[in-house]
Scaffold this motif. Structure first.
Motif, PDB file in Angstrom:
ATOM      1  N   GLU A   1       0.829  -1.202   0.000  1.00 33.93           N
ATOM      2  CA  GLU A   1       0.000   0.000   0.000  1.00 33.93           C
ATOM      3  C   GLU A   1       0.866   1.255   0.000  1.00 33.93           C
ATOM      4  O   GLU A   1       0.549   2.242  -0.682  1.00 33.93           O
ATOM      5  CB  GLU A   1      -0.927   0.009   1.213  1.00 33.93           C
ATOM      6  N   GLY A   2       1.969   1.231   0.747  1.00 31.25           N
ATOM      7  CA  GLY A   2       2.901   2.358   0.725  1.00 31.25           C
ATOM      8  C   GLY A   2       3.489   2.578  -0.660  1.00 31.25           C
ATOM      9  O   GLY A   2       3.621   3.710  -1.123  1.00 31.25           O
ATOM     10  N   ALA A   3       3.840   1.476  -1.330  1.00 26.63           N
ATOM     11  CA  ALA A   3       4.353   1.588  -2.703  1.00 26.63           C
ATOM     12  C   ALA A   3       3.298   2.175  -3.625  1.00 26.63           C
ATOM     13  O   ALA A   3       3.615   2.967  -4.524  1.00 26.63           O
ATOM     14  CB  ALA A   3       4.796   0.218  -3.203  1.00 26.63           C
ATOM     15  N   PHE A   4       2.046   1.819  -3.411  1.00 27.60           N
ATOM     16  CA  PHE A   4       0.956   2.376  -4.217  1.00 27.60           C
ATOM     17  C   PHE A   4       0.863   3.886  -4.022  1.00 27.60           C
ATOM     18  O   PHE A   4       0.823   4.644  -4.986  1.00 27.60           O
ATOM     19  CB  PHE A   4      -0.373   1.710  -3.827  1.00 27.60           C
ATOM     20  N   TRP A   5       0.831   4.343  -2.778  1.00 23.20           N
ATOM     21  CA  TRP A   5       0.656   5.768  -2.522  1.00 23.20           C
ATOM     22  C   TRP A   5       1.865   6.589  -2.939  1.00 23.20           C
ATOM     23  O   TRP A   5       1.726   7.684  -3.471  1.00 23.20           O
ATOM     24  CB  TRP A   5       0.327   6.021  -1.052  1.00 23.20           C
ATOM     25  N   PHE A   6       3.081   6.071  -2.690  1.00 20.02           N
ATOM     26  CA  PHE A   6       4.271   6.821  -3.095  1.00 20.02           C
ATOM     27  C   PHE A   6       4.434   6.819  -4.606  1.00 20.02           C
ATOM     28  O   PHE A   6       5.005   7.746  -5.172  1.00 20.02           O
ATOM     29  CB  PHE A   6       5.525   6.276  -2.415  1.00 20.02           C
ATOM     30  N   GLY A   7       3.937   5.794  -5.284  1.00 19.56           N
ATOM     31  CA  GLY A   7       3.970   5.762  -6.744  1.00 19.56           C
ATOM     32  C   GLY A   7       2.922   6.677  -7.344  1.00 19.56           C
ATOM     33  O   GLY A   7       3.104   7.229  -8.427  1.00 19.56           O
ATOM     34  N   LEU A   8       1.817   6.837  -6.634  1.00  9.07           N
ATOM     35  CA  LEU A   8       0.735   7.689  -7.126  1.00  9.07           C
ATOM     36  C   LEU A   8       1.086   9.163  -6.991  1.00  9.07           C
ATOM     37  O   LEU A   8       0.764   9.966  -7.857  1.00  9.07           O
ATOM     38  CB  LEU A   8      -0.545   7.376  -6.346  1.00  9.07           C
ATOM     39  N   PHE A   9       1.756   9.500  -5.908  1.00 13.13           N
ATOM     40  CA  PHE A   9       2.170  10.883  -5.663  1.00 13.13           C
ATOM     41  C   PHE A   9       3.686  10.939  -5.497  1.00 13.13           C
ATOM     42  O   PHE A   9       4.185  10.963  -4.377  1.00 13.13           O
ATOM     43  CB  PHE A   9       1.500  11.433  -4.398  1.00 13.13           C
ATOM     44  N   PRO A  10       4.435  10.945  -6.599  1.00 13.77           N
ATOM     45  CA  PRO A  10       5.901  10.948  -6.475  1.00 13.77           C
ATOM     46  C   PRO A  10       6.414  12.259  -5.893  1.00 13.77           C
ATOM     47  O   PRO A  10       5.780  13.308  -6.033  1.00 13.77           O
ATOM     48  CB  PRO A  10       6.384  10.770  -7.914  1.00 13.77           C
ATOM     49  N   ILE A  11       7.565  12.176  -5.247  1.00 14.76           N
ATOM     50  CA  ILE A  11       8.197  13.361  -4.663  1.00 14.76           C
ATOM     51  C   ILE A  11       8.851  14.150  -5.796  1.00 14.76           C
ATOM     52  O   ILE A  11       9.648  13.612  -6.559  1.00 14.76           O
ATOM     53  CB  ILE A  11       9.248  12.951  -3.615  1.00 14.76           C
ATOM     54  N   LYS A  12       8.488  15.398  -5.906  1.00 16.14           N
ATOM     55  CA  LYS A  12       9.056  16.252  -6.956  1.00 16.14           C
ATOM     56  C   LYS A  12      10.178  17.095  -6.358  1.00 16.14           C
ATOM     57  O   LYS A  12       9.999  17.752  -5.355  1.00 16.14           O
ATOM     58  CB  LYS A  12       7.976  17.139  -7.553  1.00 16.14           C
ATOM     59  N   ARG A  13      11.308  17.058  -6.997  1.00 19.78           N
ATOM     60  CA  ARG A  13      12.460  17.813  -6.524  1.00 19.78           C
ATOM     61  C   ARG A  13      12.651  19.054  -7.399  1.00 19.78           C
ATOM     62  O   ARG A  13      12.418  19.020  -8.595  1.00 19.78           O
ATOM     63  CB  ARG A  13      13.708  16.938  -6.571  1.00 19.78           C
ATOM     64  N   ARG A  14      13.107  20.110  -6.767  1.00 18.63           N
ATOM     65  CA  ARG A  14      13.348  21.346  -7.485  1.00 18.63           C
ATOM     66  C   ARG A  14      14.700  21.289  -8.185  1.00 18.63           C
ATOM     67  O   ARG A  14      15.678  20.792  -7.631  1.00 18.63           O
ATOM     68  CB  ARG A  14      13.342  22.540  -6.540  1.00 18.63           C
ATOM     69  N   LYS A  15      14.757  21.812  -9.374  1.00 20.59           N
ATOM     70  CA  LYS A  15      16.012  21.861 -10.115  1.00 20.59           C
ATOM     71  C   LYS A  15      16.649  23.229  -9.900  1.00 20.59           C
ATOM     72  O   LYS A  15      16.009  24.259 -10.088  1.00 20.59           O
ATOM     73  CB  LYS A  15      15.785  21.633 -11.594  1.00 20.59           C
ATOM     74  N   GLY A  16      17.916  23.247  -9.508  1.00 21.64           N
ATOM     75  CA  GLY A  16      18.639  24.508  -9.330  1.00 21.64           C
ATOM     76  C   GLY A  16      18.190  25.298  -8.104  1.00 21.64           C
ATOM     77  O   GLY A  16      17.124  25.099  -7.569  1.00 21.64           O
TER      78      GLY A  16
END
Length: 56
Positions: free
Chosen positions: A40-55
């Motif tokens: 279930e954790g893999a499902f939720w983290f895959g559904l809402f990936p962490i977006k990292r800022r560039k620069g």
């Protein structure tokens, strides 16, 4: 095509988590419940990936 794979993988993860929870509750084996939590954790983290800022 990439979106179809993401949706398919998410559905498989969710179905696997539900099946694992069900098996864990029926048999009383706590390992299946832990496996359900991981899936279930893999499902939720895959559904809402962490977006990292560039620069900065």
């Amino acid at each position: 095509m990439k979106a179809i794979y993401r949706i398919l993988i998410a559905l498989v993860l969710l179905a696997s988590a539900i099946a694992s929870y069900s098996k864990g509750i029926q048999s009383g084996v706590f390992l299946f419940i832990i496996l359900g939590l991981v899936l279930e954790g893999a499902f939720w983290f895959g559904l809402f990936p962490i977006k990292r800022r560039k620069g900065t």
